[in-house]
Design an enzyme around this catalytic site. Structure first.
Site, PDB file in Angstrom:
ATOM      1  N   HIS A   1       0.829  -1.212   0.000  1.00  0.00           N
ATOM      2  CA  HIS A   1       0.000   0.000   0.000  1.00  0.00           C
ATOM      3  C   HIS A   1       0.865   1.265   0.000  1.00  0.00           C
ATOM      4  O   HIS A   1       2.007   1.266   0.474  1.00  0.00           O
ATOM      5  CB  HIS A   1      -0.934   0.007   1.211  1.00  0.00           C
TER       6      HIS A   1
ATOM      7  N   SER B   1       0.835   5.450   4.472  1.00  0.00           N
ATOM      8  CA  SER B   1      -0.359   5.716   5.280  1.00  0.00           C
ATOM      9  C   SER B   1      -0.113   6.912   6.199  1.00  0.00           C
ATOM     10  O   SER B   1       1.023   7.376   6.357  1.00  0.00           O
ATOM     11  CB  SER B   1      -0.724   4.490   6.117  1.00  0.00           C
ATOM     12  N   GLU B   2      -1.186   7.385   6.815  1.00  0.00           N
ATOM     13  CA  GLU B   2      -1.060   8.494   7.767  1.00  0.00           C
ATOM     14  C   GLU B   2      -0.109   8.135   8.903  1.00  0.00           C
ATOM     15  O   GLU B   2       0.640   8.977   9.395  1.00  0.00           O
ATOM     16  CB  GLU B   2      -2.441   8.866   8.323  1.00  0.00           C
ATOM     17  N   TRP B   3      -0.132   6.865   9.323  1.00  0.00           N
ATOM     18  CA  TRP B   3       0.748   6.456  10.426  1.00  0.00           C
ATOM     19  C   TRP B   3       2.154   6.139   9.951  1.00  0.00           C
ATOM     20  O   TRP B   3       3.103   6.269  10.723  1.00  0.00           O
ATOM     21  CB  TRP B   3       0.127   5.285  11.187  1.00  0.00           C
ATOM     22  N   ASN B   4       2.327   5.720   8.694  1.00  0.00           N
ATOM     23  CA  ASN B   4       3.689   5.627   8.139  1.00  0.00           C
ATOM     24  C   ASN B   4       4.353   7.002   8.217  1.00  0.00           C
ATOM     25  O   ASN B   4       5.518   7.130   8.607  1.00  0.00           O
ATOM     26  CB  ASN B   4       3.679   5.197   6.669  1.00  0.00           C
TER      27      ASN B   4
ATOM     28  N   GLY C   1       3.607  -4.487   4.124  1.00  0.00           N
ATOM     29  CA  GLY C   1       5.026  -4.798   4.187  1.00  0.00           C
ATOM     30  C   GLY C   1       5.324  -6.207   4.638  1.00  0.00           C
ATOM     31  O   GLY C   1       6.091  -6.934   3.996  1.00  0.00           O
TER      32      GLY C   1
ATOM     33  N   GLU D   1      -1.670  -6.793   7.439  1.00  0.00           N
ATOM     34  CA  GLU D   1      -0.335  -6.556   7.987  1.00  0.00           C
ATOM     35  C   GLU D   1      -0.113  -7.451   9.203  1.00  0.00           C
ATOM     36  O   GLU D   1      -1.076  -7.948   9.809  1.00  0.00           O
ATOM     37  CB  GLU D   1      -0.213  -5.072   8.383  1.00  0.00           C
TER      38      GLU D   1
ATOM     39  N   GLY E   1       0.328  -1.952  12.204  1.00  0.00           N
ATOM     40  CA  GLY E   1      -0.263  -3.277  12.328  1.00  0.00           C
ATOM     41  C   GLY E   1      -1.669  -3.318  11.766  1.00  0.00           C
ATOM     42  O   GLY E   1      -1.915  -2.924  10.623  1.00  0.00           O
TER      43      GLY E   1
END
Length: 247
Positions: free
Chosen positions: A8, A11-14, A182, A86, A21
């Site tokens: 993907h 993301s906002e949290w990446n 990932g 994930e 998770g």
């Protein structure tokens, strides 16, 4: 036989460098652009698909949607499964990776992130992050759902799903696209390439970049390649590797 894997988009949290998770966060603006770019490269190189697979998490689902939109293939059948989710990061979910490295040390964080068979701290029963308390898993037995996972645990759900469901379709000639995460993709990479438990630790998969595998009839890997600007791709791979380091 050909198979395409896509992690993907960011993301906002990446972006915030948080352990994600199974937390169902969406793509960042950059992640949306990465997904669109991946779709553009696939279309440009003449790829087409018969069936698409993704997880139950919206960052992977939305990445697939953007890819199919760029390819003008939004009508393709899409199968969603939690088996491609994930890896579950247990009690680390929501924590900042760099701050966790400051607290526990980079070596410990690397073990949690990249070791083969060591899982992060388990979620306590009743924690709101437990999958069995979340709507999308209401049809799944509580005993099947993890409260933390190692990569070994992730392999134990992702690879059998691939072998039972996706591999037979590929052998029938179906062209498959998998948009996932990932660690669920690292699980498949380890399986495809017969990597050792140690070798998989150093494998990092960049966000939003199509990874193309070619197999022979015995499912031996003939080739693998990323689609896109190789310099940018290498920079992304290095960025993933550095996420668990101190600031």
């Amino acid at each position: 036989m050909r198979l395409v894997l896509v992690r993907h988009g960011e993301s906002e949290w990446n972006k915030l460098n948080l352990f994600t998770g199974w937390t169902d966060v969406d793509l960042s603006e950059k992640g949306v652009e990465e997904a669109k770019e991946g779709g553009t490269y696939l279309k440009k190189e003449g790829f087409d698909f018969d069936i698409c697979y993704t997880s139950y998490l919206k960052r992977a689902i939305h990445t697939l949607n953007y890819i199919l939109s760029q390819m003008d293939r939004e009508w393709l059948p899409v199968i969603k499964t939690w088996k491609l989710n994930e890896r579950h990061y247990g009690g680390l979910q929501g924590l900042n990776k760099a701050e966790t490295a400051e607290k526990y040390g980079e070596d410990q964080v690397k073990i949690w992130r990249r070791s083969f068979d060591i899982a992060p701290p388990v979620l306590e029963e009743g924690d709101k992050r437990c999958p069995y308390l979340q709507e999308q898993y209401r049809g799944i037995e509580k005993s099947e759902l993890p409260l933390t996972e190692s990569l070994k645990d992730t392999i134990a759900r992702a690879v059998p799903f691939f072998e039972k469901t996706i591999k037979p379709q590929m052998l029938e000639g179906k062209r498959i696209l998998i948009t996932a995460h990932g660690n669920s993709l690292r699980a498949l990479v380890k399986y495809f390439e017969n990597l050792s438990d140690e070798e998989i630790i150093s494998v990092n998969i960049p966000t939003g970049v199509p990874l193309v595998y070619e197999f022979d009839k015995n499912f031996k890997v003939l080739s693998k390649r990323y689609l896109g600007d190789q310099e940018k791709i290498n920079a992304k791979i290095n960025a993933v590797a550095n996420q668990g380091k101190k600031k």
